[in-house]
Design an enzyme around this catalytic site. Structure first.
Site, PDB file in Angstrom:
ATOM      1  N   ASP A 673     -14.965   5.063  -3.403  1.00  0.00           N
ATOM      2  CA  ASP A 673     -15.340   3.666  -3.489  1.00  0.00           C
ATOM      3  C   ASP A 673     -16.563   3.374  -2.602  1.00  0.00           C
ATOM      4  OD1 ASP A 673     -14.693   1.075  -4.497  1.00  0.00           O
ATOM      5  OD2 ASP A 673     -14.148   0.553  -2.429  1.00  0.00           O
ATOM      6  N   LYS A 677     -20.402   2.069  -3.515  1.00  0.00           N
ATOM      7  CA  LYS A 677     -21.034   0.920  -2.857  1.00  0.00           C
ATOM      8  C   LYS A 677     -22.377   1.302  -2.260  1.00  0.00           C
ATOM      9  CE  LYS A 677     -16.762  -1.524  -1.793  1.00  0.00           C
ATOM     10  NZ  LYS A 677     -15.706  -1.706  -0.809  1.00  0.00           N
TER      11      LYS A 677
END
Ligand code: ADP
Ligand code: ASP
Ligand code: MG
Length: 811
Positions: A673, A677
């Site tokens: 994740d 980002k």
């Protein structure tokens, strides 16, 4: 003297006739009243005549229902006394005549124009009888006695003198004259009609013949509106129009006044007031001669439209040598009674396009093909071309001639909304710009033009919300709570026109009631990504925003289509922005080319303004050199919670239970994740990077990622001892763990690191995020953005902020 005309809706029911009665009774000066047929009766007579002509016996049932409706109305309005009985006799006599004529049509299976007119005349003949009785102290003045037609046109000379004769001595104190609208007699003495909507015309002819002070058109809306209120919810009543403006709007489909009405009163400068029978105290619209003292400075006064037209085009490589093309075209069309309401011709004279109603298209093609048969055969002119399924729109305003850039504004509004213009015409009077679009874009065109030109009370955004997990449902809750306030304080009307989850969707172009969206969605239609796409695009609604609160790749794959159909996208879903670089570029470019927004601020740091800040820095010429960030709310929570009492495995469980982590926490633990980002931030900072370019150093052994989720949870406590040992060491050194994403001039890493007290990453509470941006300008002291960076409610708030920023852009 005033002439008052009450339309079909004003005399549709006994209650509305009661309202007419009180309006009539409250008048102080002498009045003449013109009435239409009871609402819907003329349409019904048209149907009855057609059925009878086709020898369909079901016409009898309809006729019977029509009889009952009139008799019921008489009974509800007039007492069962002598007057009531006389009325019943007269009404019955008319209905019996109508029966006989229809029976004749049924038996003969022919419906000559005159017979059709005669059948239609009964609507007004019946209504005027009933209204005369209902008003009381009134007298029926039969328009068949004084309105004269000749060759399809009103014979004003004959009419004026007959009216003068009929109304001699008429004035205040006389029983009120009630006149049936719509009907007249021709030279042969046969009954004819003035065309659909023609009662307005009757009233205007009378107003002119009687030199009335005003003609009042009483209908079911508060006045002449800026656009058709059935299509544009925000349309508003226009205070004042000139005759020319009203004519342009009526000729182009504004049904509220029948176009020929304006001419007789305009000649005598008699003003028209449009009023609402159901709201008589509203001032209505005044149509009058636009003098130099005209107050209203609005450039555009109204928009109107004609749905379902066809464009007929005649073209050649050059028409220069062909003599009298236009004359031949228009003569041929006029001879066949084909009305043309829009003409465009290029200056090079290579082609001429003509807008006609769809029902005339076939005939117009035949007529023109015949007229130019020789030229078409010789190849000098191409065969006649026909385009169907179109609509024509006109924007109207006399002040247009004093302003530049109106056409430019119009076309850019349409272009921005993905609507292309097929033909366009601007009259020399410069009070009207008319253009043709595909029919499926009519509603959307009217809405965007209305919004763009009229400072309507509020701006609108139409949202499709996809995904109703924690973020989606919080967002819906926040919108429901703010809707009213936004409308009042920010003049922004947010309609949620679609809500979907993976298997179901509910769509409503008027806005879904957010008080019961859960029930509505539960009862919604089955949906797949392809169906969702078709529904969203098919609704073809203006100022549309697709809000993606899912984590679905299939939903993210729809964005490009949405951009190509004029729909902006706000995504909490990170998949598109972190997908293959080329895909990300294409999406951004497509959105920009279409003048739309693709916003995904919540992809990083929930509601924190990180992407926006990077964008602002770049837009002002700065260059981001380095990004260092703690971007995983989940990992931060875990490493802030871990303690002597709470082992590592427990912190992971807590993160899941408190809604910080993804459903499978390994997506957070693996750093996947954070990689996404970092990729998104770097791309927004101008770097061409893919997820594979990021070096991720896992802090959990590989086998934890290769097993099932269940096994993972079982095995997790086995890591606790090692973590505790490391934790004790860090505690001694006064350091804190942080999972850091770093981009340094095109080098990308994510890894677990320890930071001492002096570093700004040291004290970072709970699930907070922090981003340090080193740029050309912020070099020695990097810019720091810090705050609550995870959780459904801040993410939903961030999505909401993106949505609102789209409204600001379209201002
Ligand atoms: P009546 O029965 O009173 O003659 P109509 O149905 O002929 O009434 O005309 C009134 C209707 O015209 C309104 O109810 C409205 O729906 C429609 N309409 C279309 N365009 C406009 C407009 N620009 N302003 C007002 N009404 C309009
Ligand atoms: N009753 C006629 C019609 O419906 C005339 C009118 O209402 O103005 O067309
Ligand atoms: Mg009307």
């Amino acid at each position: 003297m005033k002439v008052l005309k009450f339309g079909g809706s004003s005399v549709a029911t006994p209650e509305s006739i009661g309202k007419v009665r009180s309006i009539v009774k409250s008048q102080e000066e002498a009045i003449v009243v013109v009435v239409s047929a009871l609402g819907g009766v003329t349409d019904e007579l048209v149907r009855i005549a057609a059925l009878a002509e086709n020898a369909d016996a079901s016409y009898l049932e309809k006729l019977q229902a029509l009889r009952k409706r009139h008799i019921d109305t008489c009974e509800a309005l007039v007492a069962d006394n002598k007057g009531g009985k006389l009325l019943r006799l007269a009404v019955d006599a008319l209905l019996n005549e109508l029966d006989s004529i229809c029976r004749g049509v049924f038996l003969l299976k022919v419906l000559p124009g005159k017979t059709r007119d005669q059948i239609l005349s009964y609507g007004e003949r019946l209504s005027s009888l009933i209204v005369t009785a209902a008003v009381g102290d009134a007298e029926l003045y039969d328009s068949l006695d004084f309105i004269r037609m000749d060759g399809g046109l009103v014979d004003f000379e004959a009419t004026d003198s007959l009216v003068a004769e009929k109304f001699v001595g008429y004035g205040k104190g006389s029983p009120v004259a009630i006149v049936p609208g719509f009907i007249a007699r021709d030279r042969a003495g046969d009954i004819v009609t003035l065309g659909r909507g023609g009662s307005d015309y009757t009233a205007s002819i009378l107003a002119s013949a009687l030199d009335a002070t005003v003609l009042e058109i009483w209908t079911d809306v508060d006045g002449f509106m800026s656009a058709d209120p059935r299509i544009i919810q925000n349309s508003y009543v226009i205070d004042e129009l000139s005759y020319e403006e009203a004519t342009e709007l009526c000729n182009f489909g504004a049904k509220v006044v029948y176009p020929p009405t304006l001419y007789p009163v305009c000649l005598k400068k008699i003003p028209i007031r449009v009023k609402n029978t159901f709201n008589p105290s509203a001032p209505g619209t005044l149509i009058r001669d636009a003098g130099p003292d005209r107050q209203d400075q609005r450039v555009i006064k109204g928009i109107s439209s004609i749905d379902n037209i066809s464009l007929i085009t005649l073209s050649a490589t050059s028409m220069v040598g062909i003599i009298g093309v236009d004359r031949r075209i228009f003569t041929a069309l006029a001879n066949d009674h084909i009305s043309v309401f829009l003409v465009t011709q290029s200056a090079s004279e290579t082609g001429i396009s003509i807008g006609v109603s769809a029902s005339d298209a076939e005939k117009a093609c035949q007529v023109l093909s015949k007229t130019f048969a020789a030229e078409i055969a010789s190849g000098a002119v191409y065969p006649v071309k026909r385009e169907d399924e179109l609509a024509a729109i006109a924007i109207v305003g006399e002040n247009m001639k004093h302003h530049c850039g109106i056409a430019g504004k119009l076309f850019s509004i349409l272009g921005r909304n993905g609507i292309s213009i097929i033909a366009c015409a601007q009259g020399a009077s410069e009070s009207n710009i008319s253009f043709v679009v595909e029919r499926k874009y009519l509603r959307k065109s009217l809405n965007v033009i209305h919004e763009g030109f009229f400072l309507s009370e509020y701006q609108e955004l139409n949202l499709f919300i996809c995904g109703v997990g924690t973020v989606g449902s919080q967002l819906i809750g926040q919108i429901a709570q703010q809707q009213d306030k936004l409308k009042r304080r920010r003049n922004l009307k947010i309609n949620v026109v679609g809500i979907a989850r993976s298997t179901k969707g509910v769509f409503d172009r008027d806005g879904i009631d957010l008080g019961k969206w859960k029930e509505l969605l539960a009862g919604g239609q089955p949906i797949t990504p392809a169906k969702l796409r078709d529904e969203v695009i098919g609704m073809n609604i203006f100022n549309a925003v697709f809000v993606d609160c899912t984590a679905s790749a299939e939903v993210a794959a729809l964005y490009e289509d949405f951009f190509n159909h004029g729909i902006s996208v706000v995504a909490a879903n990170k998949i598109a922005a972190s997908s293959d670089y080329q895909n990300y570029r294409t999406l951004k470019k497509t959105a920009r080319r279409q003048g739309l927004k693709f916003l995904f601020e919540t992809n990083v740091g929930a509601g924190l303004p990180i992407i926006n800040t990077i964008n602002s820095l770049r837009n002002s010429g700065d260059h981001v050199q380095k990004i260092e960030a703690v971007l995983s709310g989940t990992l931060n929570f875990i490493f802030n919670t871990i303690s002597a009492d709470i082992p590592f495995s427990e912190t992971v469980r807590m993160a899941k239970e408190q809604g910080y982590s993804e459903p499978d926490p390994r997506i957070d633990l693996s750093g996947t994740d954070v990689v996404r980002k970092l990729v998104i931030l770097s791309r927004e900072a101008g770097y061409e990077v893919n997820q594979e370019d990021v070096v991720a150093e896992p802090f959990i052994p590989k086998e934890f990622f290769d097993c099932s989720l269940e096994e993972f949870w079982q095995k997790l406590p086995s890591l606790d001892a090692a973590f505790e040992q490391q934790r004790l060491e860090l505690e001694k050194e006064h350091k804190h763990w942080r999972f850091v994403a770093r981009m340094d001039n095109g080098h990308y890493t994510v890894s677990l690191q320890a930071f001492g007290e002096r570093h700004s990453f040291y004290s970072l509470d709970g699930s907070n995020n922090i981003v340090l941006l080193t740029t050309e300008r912020y070099h020695n002291h990097p810019m720091l953005i810090q705050g609550y960076g995870a959780g459904a409610s801040v993410t939903a708030a961030g999505v909401f902020a993106d949505i609102i920023s789209i409204a600001n852009v379209t201002n």
